[in-house]
Design a protein around this motif. Structure first.
Motif, mmCIF file in Angstrom:
data_model
loop_
_atom_site.group_PDB
_atom_site.id
_atom_site.type_symbol
_atom_site.label_atom_id
_atom_site.label_comp_id
_atom_site.label_asym_id
_atom_site.label_seq_id
_atom_site.Cartn_x
_atom_site.Cartn_y
_atom_site.Cartn_z
ATOM 1 N N LEU A 141 -0.233 -1.111 -13.156
ATOM 2 C CA LEU A 141 0.637 -1.008 -14.321
ATOM 3 C C LEU A 141 1.470 0.268 -14.296
ATOM 4 O O LEU A 141 2.558 0.322 -14.862
ATOM 5 N N SER A 142 0.964 1.297 -13.608
ATOM 6 C CA SER A 142 1.707 2.552 -13.484
ATOM 7 C C SER A 142 2.884 2.431 -12.524
ATOM 8 O O SER A 142 3.764 3.295 -12.506
ATOM 9 N N GLY A 143 2.894 1.392 -11.710
ATOM 10 C CA GLY A 143 3.916 1.237 -10.680
ATOM 11 C C GLY A 143 3.429 1.611 -9.298
ATOM 12 O O GLY A 143 4.046 1.225 -8.301
ATOM 13 N N HIS A 144 2.327 2.333 -9.201
ATOM 14 C CA HIS A 144 1.790 2.724 -7.904
ATOM 15 C C HIS A 144 1.057 1.550 -7.260
ATOM 16 O O HIS A 144 0.500 0.689 -7.943
ATOM 17 N N LEU A 145 1.059 1.534 -5.930
ATOM 18 C CA LEU A 145 0.316 0.517 -5.198
ATOM 19 C C LEU A 145 -1.178 0.820 -5.223
ATOM 20 O O LEU A 145 -1.585 1.966 -5.391
ATOM 21 N N ASP A 146 -1.966 -0.219 -5.036
ATOM 22 C CA ASP A 146 -3.403 -0.050 -4.826
ATOM 23 C C ASP A 146 -3.591 0.177 -3.334
ATOM 24 O O ASP A 146 -3.671 -0.762 -2.546
ATOM 25 N N TRP A 147 -3.666 1.459 -2.938
ATOM 26 C CA TRP A 147 -3.692 1.778 -1.515
ATOM 27 C C TRP A 147 -4.988 1.373 -0.835
ATOM 28 O O TRP A 147 -5.019 1.169 0.375
ATOM 29 N N GLY A 148 -6.052 1.237 -1.611
ATOM 30 C CA GLY A 148 -7.282 0.739 -1.021
ATOM 31 C C GLY A 148 -7.093 -0.666 -0.480
ATOM 32 O O GLY A 148 -7.519 -0.993 0.636
ATOM 33 N N LYS A 149 -6.407 -1.513 -1.255
ATOM 34 C CA LYS A 149 -6.147 -2.888 -0.818
ATOM 35 C C LYS A 149 -5.126 -2.933 0.311
ATOM 36 O O LYS A 149 -5.242 -3.752 1.229
#
Length: 217
Positions: free
Chosen positions: A100-108
């Motif tokens: 929701l913040s716009g950042h990617l889920d880098w773990g995924k």
């Protein structure tokens, strides 16, 4: 290259992405033929994203990110465009929605890029097929508070050591920018990022990192 080296390289990716995107753009301009991980051609159209939050989940397909939450920024919109490109033109159909913040889920993202032949999932797709969209994301990302980022990474590094990863180093400040800690020698890693102990520590300390810092150290 060892698995530990490639894992660490992915973790450092976002520190060097501004330098690598121009290279990706050049490669995309000079490349030819099939440039997607899933065999998609260059003429594939990018699926449209609904602009309202009332779209039924059943109306979405595997290549369309979730609808834009109300009040989100140009950064979120740019990230959605990048995700859509990676799914359709890049061929990574399970590329995750932005937070929701716009950042990617880098773990995924790192999980996808760890698969054989799919490391490009962490850097704009094969031959830089989504490099334009990635560059727009970086230009739209809000300016970060470097002092807060440093304090967050310091708390994370301390937590990692407290949870058994004794060699995990502190972040530093350089030129007013927070630089992540982690392995004392990334070029020749001394920390086993695939060990159960390391993964357990990462899980215990993940909340120490501010949104957008996951994957930085």
């Amino acid at each position: 290259m060892t698995p530990k080296t490639t894992t660490r390289a992915r973790a450092r990716l976002r520190l060097t992405v501004l330098a690598t995107v121009p290279v990706l753009l050049l490669a995309a301009a000079c490349g030819s033929g099939d440039d997607s991980a899933g065999g998609a051609g260059k003429n594939d159209e990018i699926a449209s994203v609904p602009e309202t939050a009332t779209a039924s989940p059943s109306a979405r397909n595997d290549t369309t990110p979730s609808t834009r939450p109300a009040g989100k920024s140009a950064f979120y919109d740019a990230q959605m465009d990048y995700v859509r490109c990676m799914r359709v033109k890049g061929g990574y159909k399970d590329f995750p929605d932005p937070k929701l913040s716009g950042h990617l889920d880098w773990g995924k993202v790192e999980e996808i890029s760890s698969r054989p032949g799919q490391m490009e999932a962490a850097k704009g797709g094969r031959n830089g097929v989504c490099a334009d969209e990635l560059q727009k994301v970086m230009l739209a990302e809000p300016k970060r508070d470097q002092q807060k980022d440093y304090e967050s990474m310091l708390a994370h590094a301390t937590c990692m050591r407290d949870n058994g990863v004794s060699r995990f180093t502190n972040p530093t400040m350089s030129g007013g920018n927070a630089q992540p800690g982690g392995d004392p020698n990334p070029a020749s890693p001394t920390i086993d990022h695939d060990s159960p102990a390391y993964k357990q520590a990462r899980e215990a300390c993940r909340t120490k990192l501010l949104d957008g810092l996951d994957g930085m150290q």
